[in-house]
Scaffold this motif. Structure first.
Motif, PDB file in Angstrom:
ATOM      1  N   LYS A 279      -5.221   0.377  -3.783  1.00 10.79           N
ATOM      2  CA  LYS A 279      -4.339   0.309  -2.620  1.00 10.79           C
ATOM      3  C   LYS A 279      -3.528   1.584  -2.389  1.00 10.79           C
ATOM      4  O   LYS A 279      -2.475   1.552  -1.762  1.00 10.79           O
ATOM      5  CB  LYS A 279      -3.387  -0.883  -2.777  1.00 10.79           C
ATOM      6  CG  LYS A 279      -4.156  -2.208  -2.736  1.00 10.79           C
ATOM      7  CD  LYS A 279      -3.275  -3.382  -3.035  1.00 10.79           C
ATOM      8  CE  LYS A 279      -4.133  -4.656  -3.014  1.00 10.79           C
ATOM      9  NZ  LYS A 279      -3.402  -5.800  -3.543  1.00 10.79           N
ATOM     10  N   THR A 280      -3.992   2.699  -2.963  1.00  6.55           N
ATOM     11  CA  THR A 280      -3.264   3.956  -2.735  1.00  6.55           C
ATOM     12  C   THR A 280      -4.237   5.123  -2.847  1.00  6.55           C
ATOM     13  O   THR A 280      -5.369   4.961  -3.322  1.00  6.55           O
ATOM     14  CB  THR A 280      -2.112   4.116  -3.754  1.00  6.55           C
ATOM     15  OG1 THR A 280      -1.314   5.228  -3.371  1.00  6.55           O
ATOM     16  CG2 THR A 280      -2.658   4.347  -5.167  1.00  6.55           C
ATOM     17  N   GLN A 281      -3.778   6.298  -2.421  1.00 10.28           N
ATOM     18  CA  GLN A 281      -4.629   7.477  -2.560  1.00 10.28           C
ATOM     19  C   GLN A 281      -3.948   8.585  -3.353  1.00 10.28           C
ATOM     20  O   GLN A 281      -4.530   9.641  -3.579  1.00 10.28           O
ATOM     21  CB  GLN A 281      -5.037   7.985  -1.178  1.00 10.28           C
ATOM     22  CG  GLN A 281      -6.007   7.026  -0.518  1.00 10.28           C
ATOM     23  CD  GLN A 281      -6.467   7.525   0.815  1.00 10.28           C
ATOM     24  OE1 GLN A 281      -5.639   7.894   1.664  1.00 10.28           O
ATOM     25  NE2 GLN A 281      -7.758   7.529   1.032  1.00 10.28           N
ATOM     26  N   ARG A 282      -2.702   8.313  -3.699  1.00  8.17           N
ATOM     27  CA  ARG A 282      -1.975   9.309  -4.495  1.00  8.17           C
ATOM     28  C   ARG A 282      -1.308   8.582  -5.660  1.00  8.17           C
ATOM     29  O   ARG A 282      -0.580   7.606  -5.461  1.00  8.17           O
ATOM     30  CB  ARG A 282      -0.914  10.016  -3.663  1.00  8.17           C
ATOM     31  CG  ARG A 282      -1.501  10.805  -2.487  1.00  8.17           C
ATOM     32  CD  ARG A 282      -0.376  11.398  -1.657  1.00  8.17           C
ATOM     33  NE  ARG A 282       0.115  12.642  -2.226  1.00  8.17           N
ATOM     34  CZ  ARG A 282       1.391  13.041  -2.145  1.00  8.17           C
ATOM     35  NH1 ARG A 282       2.291  12.269  -1.560  1.00  8.17           N
ATOM     36  NH2 ARG A 282       1.750  14.195  -2.648  1.00  8.17           N
TER      37      ARG A 282
ATOM     38  N   GLN B 149       8.023   3.658   0.663  1.00  9.89           N
ATOM     39  CA  GLN B 149       6.777   4.432   0.546  1.00  9.89           C
ATOM     40  C   GLN B 149       6.268   4.580  -0.879  1.00  9.89           C
ATOM     41  O   GLN B 149       5.108   4.931  -1.092  1.00  9.89           O
ATOM     42  CB  GLN B 149       6.972   5.827   1.154  1.00  9.89           C
ATOM     43  CG  GLN B 149       8.281   6.503   0.778  1.00  9.89           C
ATOM     44  CD  GLN B 149       8.500   7.806   1.529  1.00  9.89           C
ATOM     45  OE1 GLN B 149       7.656   8.676   1.489  1.00  9.89           O
ATOM     46  NE2 GLN B 149       9.600   7.918   2.244  1.00  9.89           N
TER      47      GLN B 149
ATOM     48  N   LEU C 296       1.818   5.993  -5.635  1.00  9.45           N
ATOM     49  CA  LEU C 296       1.942   4.986  -6.699  1.00  9.45           C
ATOM     50  C   LEU C 296       2.354   5.704  -7.988  1.00  9.45           C
ATOM     51  O   LEU C 296       1.672   6.624  -8.434  1.00  9.45           O
ATOM     52  CB  LEU C 296       0.602   4.271  -6.911  1.00  9.45           C
ATOM     53  CG  LEU C 296       0.564   3.305  -8.119  1.00  9.45           C
ATOM     54  CD1 LEU C 296       1.474   2.104  -7.898  1.00  9.45           C
ATOM     55  CD2 LEU C 296      -0.864   2.850  -8.402  1.00  9.45           C
TER      56      LEU C 296
ATOM     57  N   ILE D  89      -8.785   9.317  -4.993  1.00 10.10           N
ATOM     58  CA  ILE D  89      -7.365   9.368  -5.387  1.00 10.10           C
ATOM     59  C   ILE D  89      -7.017  10.752  -5.919  1.00 10.10           C
ATOM     60  O   ILE D  89      -7.778  11.344  -6.684  1.00 10.10           O
ATOM     61  CB  ILE D  89      -7.064   8.303  -6.468  1.00 10.10           C
ATOM     62  CG1 ILE D  89      -7.221   6.893  -5.875  1.00 10.10           C
ATOM     63  CG2 ILE D  89      -5.661   8.473  -7.042  1.00 10.10           C
ATOM     64  CD1 ILE D  89      -6.992   5.770  -6.874  1.00 10.10           C
TER      65      ILE D  89
ATOM     66  N   THR E  58       0.857  -1.195   0.000  1.00  9.61           N
ATOM     67  CA  THR E  58       0.000   0.000   0.000  1.00  9.61           C
ATOM     68  C   THR E  58       0.893   1.245   0.000  1.00  9.61           C
ATOM     69  O   THR E  58       1.160   1.836   1.039  1.00  9.61           O
ATOM     70  CB  THR E  58      -0.921   0.022   1.239  1.00  9.61           C
ATOM     71  OG1 THR E  58      -0.089  -0.105   2.407  1.00  9.61           O
ATOM     72  CG2 THR E  58      -1.921  -1.115   1.198  1.00  9.61           C
ATOM     73  N   PRO E  59       1.351   1.621  -1.185  1.00  7.21           N
ATOM     74  CA  PRO E  59       2.314   2.741  -1.258  1.00  7.21           C
ATOM     75  C   PRO E  59       1.664   4.085  -0.957  1.00  7.21           C
ATOM     76  O   PRO E  59       0.480   4.293  -1.252  1.00  7.21           O
ATOM     77  CB  PRO E  59       2.784   2.676  -2.708  1.00  7.21           C
ATOM     78  CG  PRO E  59       1.648   2.062  -3.449  1.00  7.21           C
ATOM     79  CD  PRO E  59       0.992   1.096  -2.497  1.00  7.21           C
ATOM     80  N   GLU E  60       2.467   4.990  -0.363  1.00  2.00           N
ATOM     81  CA  GLU E  60       1.972   6.354  -0.136  1.00  2.00           C
ATOM     82  C   GLU E  60       1.817   7.069  -1.478  1.00  2.00           C
ATOM     83  O   GLU E  60       0.942   7.911  -1.644  1.00  2.00           O
ATOM     84  CB  GLU E  60       2.962   7.136   0.740  1.00  2.00           C
ATOM     85  CG  GLU E  60       2.976   6.646   2.173  1.00  2.00           C
ATOM     86  CD  GLU E  60       4.176   7.191   2.941  1.00  2.00           C
ATOM     87  OE1 GLU E  60       4.615   8.325   2.630  1.00  2.00           O
ATOM     88  OE2 GLU E  60       4.678   6.466   3.812  1.00  2.00           O
TER      89      GLU E  60
ATOM     90  N   ARG F 284      -4.161  -2.060  -8.363  1.00  2.00           N
ATOM     91  CA  ARG F 284      -3.171  -1.175  -7.735  1.00  2.00           C
ATOM     92  C   ARG F 284      -3.815   0.135  -7.282  1.00  2.00           C
ATOM     93  O   ARG F 284      -3.440   0.687  -6.237  1.00  2.00           O
ATOM     94  CB  ARG F 284      -2.017  -0.854  -8.697  1.00  2.00           C
ATOM     95  CG  ARG F 284      -1.101  -1.962  -9.137  1.00  2.00           C
ATOM     96  CD  ARG F 284      -0.616  -2.986  -8.150  1.00  2.00           C
ATOM     97  NE  ARG F 284      -0.276  -2.551  -6.800  1.00  2.00           N
ATOM     98  CZ  ARG F 284       0.048  -3.383  -5.811  1.00  2.00           C
ATOM     99  NH1 ARG F 284       0.077  -4.697  -6.017  1.00  2.00           N
ATOM    100  NH2 ARG F 284       0.340  -2.914  -4.616  1.00  2.00           N
TER     101      ARG F 284
END
Lengths: 350, 637
Positions: free
Chosen positions: B290-293, B267, B244, B322, B240-242, B287
């Motif tokens: 699993k991220t918000q940015r 990260q 992506l 996102i 879950t990268p900060e 993918r």
């Protein structure tokens, strides 16, 4: 010296504005200016901020007082025909020359004298070889060369380009024949001599021609080409007023064209020139109104007087007194040209 | 010639290949029979490398007259059951696109991969263009390699997909993939090739389009199934990268380097997409969940970015909120190339991790070291290039003519004429052959009072490529213009490939040259031929031709200096007589080094005189014709 610039300014102020009088002072000295079909053509920008092209151009700043001081040893004469020692009627002593030359063949007679007596070793004259469309400068060192250049061309000829040739060939006493703008250019060369070519000493004689205006060579050529077989044209002549025509002599006849028809092919530069009689020459020669076969001869400097004396004693030249009425008329005509132009170019407004 | 690595039959061996050579090797491993192209950088080495091994490998390789014909030649093989590769630069795809957008609807019966090499920043191009748009336009699968090894494997894979879906596949490379080198592990080469056979029982036609277009869509869907699981799409990073990073092509290189330099491994995640149309929808959706940015990193246009956002829109009910960063947000420049430094800056701004400070004096010492190797010099024609002489002659003729003639430019080395090296003579620069078309159009305008003469320059290769139709048009419509063919007997800009005027073909066999004079004469225009190295004669000839009415053709012929240099030694040794050189004085003002500007001429500041750069002067002797002081002395080679 004030107001000295380079090619960029010459282009802006003279070439682009139609003020070029096709004298030839600027061309062929560098790779940037050349003559082509009667026009001064700029091939590339130069960028030097001071060059012979601008400095020697008769249409840019002309310091009359500096020139007068150098030539006459006196201030410029504000009169209508400039500084005068004597005005005479003249013609060549040799009737053959008199008949071939314009008017009385005085210029030819003076140049022959100058060469024969060693006053000059080369003359820069204007030639129009048979079959050539445009007249051009030529370095004459012998009498046949001079004879081949007889007769007025009436069109801008860039003939001063030949002065460079004469200098390169190493002549030390060069005579120049030219119209008033060319006389101005030559005097500027001697005054400023930017590349130290010894111009003051090496330009030994300046024979000026009377001139009211000239045709713009390229346009004049096109005008004639539309009407004549140019290879058959042998001579041009503009008789004195009131005729107001150009006579074109071809092998079989003489045609006349009203000058008004030719007005569109006059050089624009000429309408700004206030010098009709080549006021800064050593001697000036022009037509003699009302007397075919003769010229008007104005002697202005000691060099000029010396040349006339030599021509007389060699019987190359005949002189007679110039009537007061003719002188008055010449002065009026010259003053009228000044009035039309308000002396613009001579005082360096370009 | 050195032995080619791309034909090595040693599976498993690692060799150092240029990206374009890797692409060529991929085509060989896929068992191609035919390869065709018109050269154009950065694509030229692909077919060049295949031409070098054509006889050895038993394949047919040609330098076609233009990209459309190249695609047609390759397509003929592909509709007959063979595998064929065609390569071009982005501009070339525009030329080929008319055929491509019909071929996509008929499909093929073998395998056909179209490699297009884009030139972000237009380093060797007149334009910058993102050719990926064509894949969507033509409903064709698109692949983008991110490394040299992948360049090879992705081409092989593209052939597999092409054969399975019976349609063309597009591989898009960029300069930094095509022209850099890296290790490539060789795969096996095929031992047999199919015998071509065109099944005449079935027609290949896009008619009616209302039927064929849906078929193309169906084929694209088949491709989507094949690519979803391909190894060219992969993810590297925390679950879950900060942040992506979704990237493709050369962006992947730069992203990994920047991540490592900034120590962002824990990260930041990198999702590399090698199959950019159709998109691997499931992988992207997985993918995004699993991220918000998300940062989308790609060169030129936001193609990947738009496609990712489209998937996000389609599945937004099941996805988190996102924030997207890319070209739309202004985070990534919307033109030009990416670079490690640029990507470092973007990562640093988005993560707040500071950039490492360079060692003291690093910048100064680096630029000093570089300065030793690269003299300050503007983009210029080579020493002794005949184009310089041609433009000099044209410049003079136009000045003498005095009617403010307009020179329409064209594509080739002589396109540089646009710059001071060609005295800025061409006033337009567009596409192959467009100079002739525009000049002929301008030559029709006198009826409205136009008085400026119309001229164009056109190279010999460009003449064959695209100028002939424009010339036919001009002759038929009596256009009043002068076509100047700058014949240097080479496709010089791209590396001296033969063209239809050459006596040899791509594979080195003798070929009947198509003679430019004969082509022109057959159209009713007898061309004049002049030598640009005779400056005054060339200028006079251009001038004379300008005075004539109608369509005129002048061939200024002189062999490319580089081609000649490979065959023979320097023609003459040129020396400068310093006694005669007047340098900056009135009467010259450095005409040779300030205006003429051949790189073989140097200005010696300390003595204010011109000098010859002996190392690069080819002895053409043209400078001796322009020196007003006659300071150039020819001494014989």
């Amino acid at each position: 010296m004030e107001d000295t610039h380079g090619l960029d300014e010459l282009n802006q102020r003279v070439l682009q504005t139609g003020r070029c009088s096709s004298c030839g002072a600027c061309v062929d000295k560098c790779p940037y200016l050349t003559v082509f079909h009667g026009k001064t053509v700029m091939l590339d920008r130069c960028t030097l901020d001071k060059g012979r092209c601008f400095t020697y151009c008769p249409q840019t700043y002309f310091d009359q007082e500096a020139a007068a001081g150098a030539i006459f040893g006196q201030p410029a004469d504000p009169g209508p025909i400039g500084r005068v020692m004597a005005v005479k009627g003249s013609r060549a002593g040799d009737p053959g020359i008199a008949s071939r030359g314009q008017g009385g063949g005085t210029v030819t007679a003076l140049l022959i004298t100058a060469l024969q007596s060693g006053l000059i070793d080369a003359a820069v004259v204007t030639s129009q070889a048979p079959g050539e469309s445009f007249s051009r400068g030529m370095v004459a060192t012998a009498i046949p060369d001079i004879m081949s250049c007889c007769g007025s061309k009436y069109a801008g000829s860039h003939s001063l380009s030949a002065l460079k040739v004469a200098l390169e060939r190493g002549y030390e006493k060069i005579g120049v024949v030219g119209v008033p703008c060319q006389v101005r250019a030559v005097r500027k060369m001697a005054l400023y001599d930017l590349r130290n070519e010894g111009l003051k000493e090496r330009i030994s004689l300046v024979v000026g021609l009377f001139c009211n205006w000239a045709f713009s060579a390229r346009e004049f050529h096109a005008f004639l080409a539309a009407r004549f077989d140019l290879t058959a044209v042998t001579r041009f002549h503009i008789p004195p007023p009131p005729a107001r025509v150009l006579e074109v002599e071809t092998s079989d006849r003489v045609s006349t064209i009203p000058l008004d028809e030719l007005r569109p092919v006059f050089q624009a530069a000429c309408s700004e020139c206030s010098d009709m009689t080549s006021e800064f020459a050593d001697v000036s020669v022009g037509m003699y109104e009302g007397k075919a076969g003769w010229n008007t001869l104005i002697t202005r400097t000691n060099t000029g007087r010396d040349l006339v004396e030599r021509a007389l004693s060699a019987r190359n030249l005949l002189l007679e007194d110039f009537p007061e009425a003719n002188l008055k008329h010449l002065e009026e005509a010259s003053a009228a040209k000044k009035a039309r132009t308000q002396g613009e170019t001579l005082s360096g407004k370009v | 010639m050195t032995m080619s690595l791309i034909s090595l039959d040693s599976p498993g061996r690692e060799v150092l290949l240029m990206g374009n050579e890797a692409i060529a090797r991929g085509a060989l491993e896929a068992g191609i029979s035919v390869a065709a192209a018109y050269p154009g950088n950065p694509s030229s080495e692909i077919i060049g490398a295949l031409a070098d091994v054509a006889n050895e490998m038993g394949i047919y390789v040609e330098w076609s007259v233009n990209e459309k014909v190249a695609l047609e030649v390759a397509a003929a093989a592909a509709v007959s059951g063979l595998n064929a590769v065609v390569a071009m630069k982005q501009n070339g795809l525009n030329v080929a696109s008319d055929f491509l957008l019909n071929l996509n609807l008929t499909g093929i019966r073998g395998g056909l991969v179209l490699v297009v090499c884009d030139d972000p920043a237009g380093i060797s191009s007149t334009n910058e263009q993102d050719s990926r748009i064509f894949a969507r336009l033509a409903d064709l699968p698109l692949f983008e390699p991110s490394s040299f090894h992948e360049a090879k494997d992705i081409v092989r894979f593209a052939f597999e997909v092409s054969r399975k879906i019976n349609n063309v596949c597009i591989v898009r490379s960029v300069t930094r993939i095509s022209h850099a080198r890296g290790n490539v592990a060789l795969g096996p080469l095929p031992t047999t090739r199919p015998v071509p056979h065109f099944d005449t029982s079935k027609q290949l036609s896009s008619l009616p389009a209302i039927v064929s277009h849906p078929v193309a869509h169906e084929r694209l869907k088949q491709a989507a199934d094949l690519i979803e699981s391909s190894p060219f799409n992969c993810y590297e990073g925390p679950e879950t990268p900060e942040l992506l990073v979704i990237t493709c092509g050369s962006g992947w290189f730069f992203a990994r380097e920047a991540r490592d330099i900034l120590g962002l491994g824990s990260q930041l995640g990198i999702l590399k997409i090698g199959t950019t149309w159709p998109m691997p929808e499931n992988l992207i959706r997985e993918r995004l969940a699993k991220t918000q940015r998300v940062l989308i990193l790609e060169e030129v246009d936001p193609v990947l970015e738009n496609n990712v956002k489209e998937i996000f829109a389609d599945f937004n009910a099941s996805l988190p909120q996102i924030s997207f960063y890319g070209k739309k947000s202004g985070t990534v420049p919307d033109s030009g190339e990416l670079s490690p430094g640029l990507v470092l800056g973007i990562f640093s701004r988005l993560t707040g991790v500071a950039l490492p400070s360079p060692e003291d004096g690093y910048r100064a010492s680096a630029s000093a070291a570089l300065g030793e190797f690269s003299p300050m010099r503007s983009l210029a024609f080579c020493p002794g290039c005949p184009h310089r002489a041609s433009f000099w002659a044209i410049k003079k003729a136009l000045a003498l003519d005095g009617r403010d003639g307009v020179l329409f430019g064209d594509i080739g080395c002589y396109g540089l004429g646009f710059l001071p090296t060609g005295f800025r003579q061409p006033k337009t620069l567009h596409a192959m052959g467009s100079g002739t078309g525009m000049a002929s159009g301008f030559g029709m305008l006198s009826r409205f009072g136009a008085t400026q003469p119309s001229l164009t320059v056109c190279g010999d290769s460009t003449f064959f490529h695209a100028a002939i139709p424009a010339l036919v048009n001009a002759v038929h419509h009596r256009s009043d213009f002068l076509m100047i063919i700058l014949d240097n007997s080479a496709t010089a800009m791209t590396g001296f490939q033969p063209h239809p005027g050459s006596p040899r073909d791509a594979m080195g066999s003798e070929a009947p040259p198509v003679v430019i004079e004969e082509v022109c004469a057959s159209l009713g225009v007898e061309p004049i031929v002049a030598d640009p190295f005779d400056l005054n004669d060339a200028a006079a000839t251009v001038y004379e031709q300008l005075q004539r009415p109608g369509t005129k053709i002048l061939i200024l012929r002189q062999e490319c200096a580089l081609v000649r240099g490979r065959k023979e030694s320097r023609r003459e040794r040129i020396r400068i007589d310093h006694e005669k050189c007047i340098g900056e004085e009135c009467g010259c003002n450095r005409l040779c080094t300030r205006v003429f500007r051949c790189p073989g001429l140097k200005w010696n500041c300390s003595v204010s005189k011109a000098e010859i750069d002996e190392a690069i002067c080819v002895g053409c002797g043209v400078c001796a014709q322009i020196c007003p002081a006659g300071a150039f002395v020819k001494e014989g080679a």
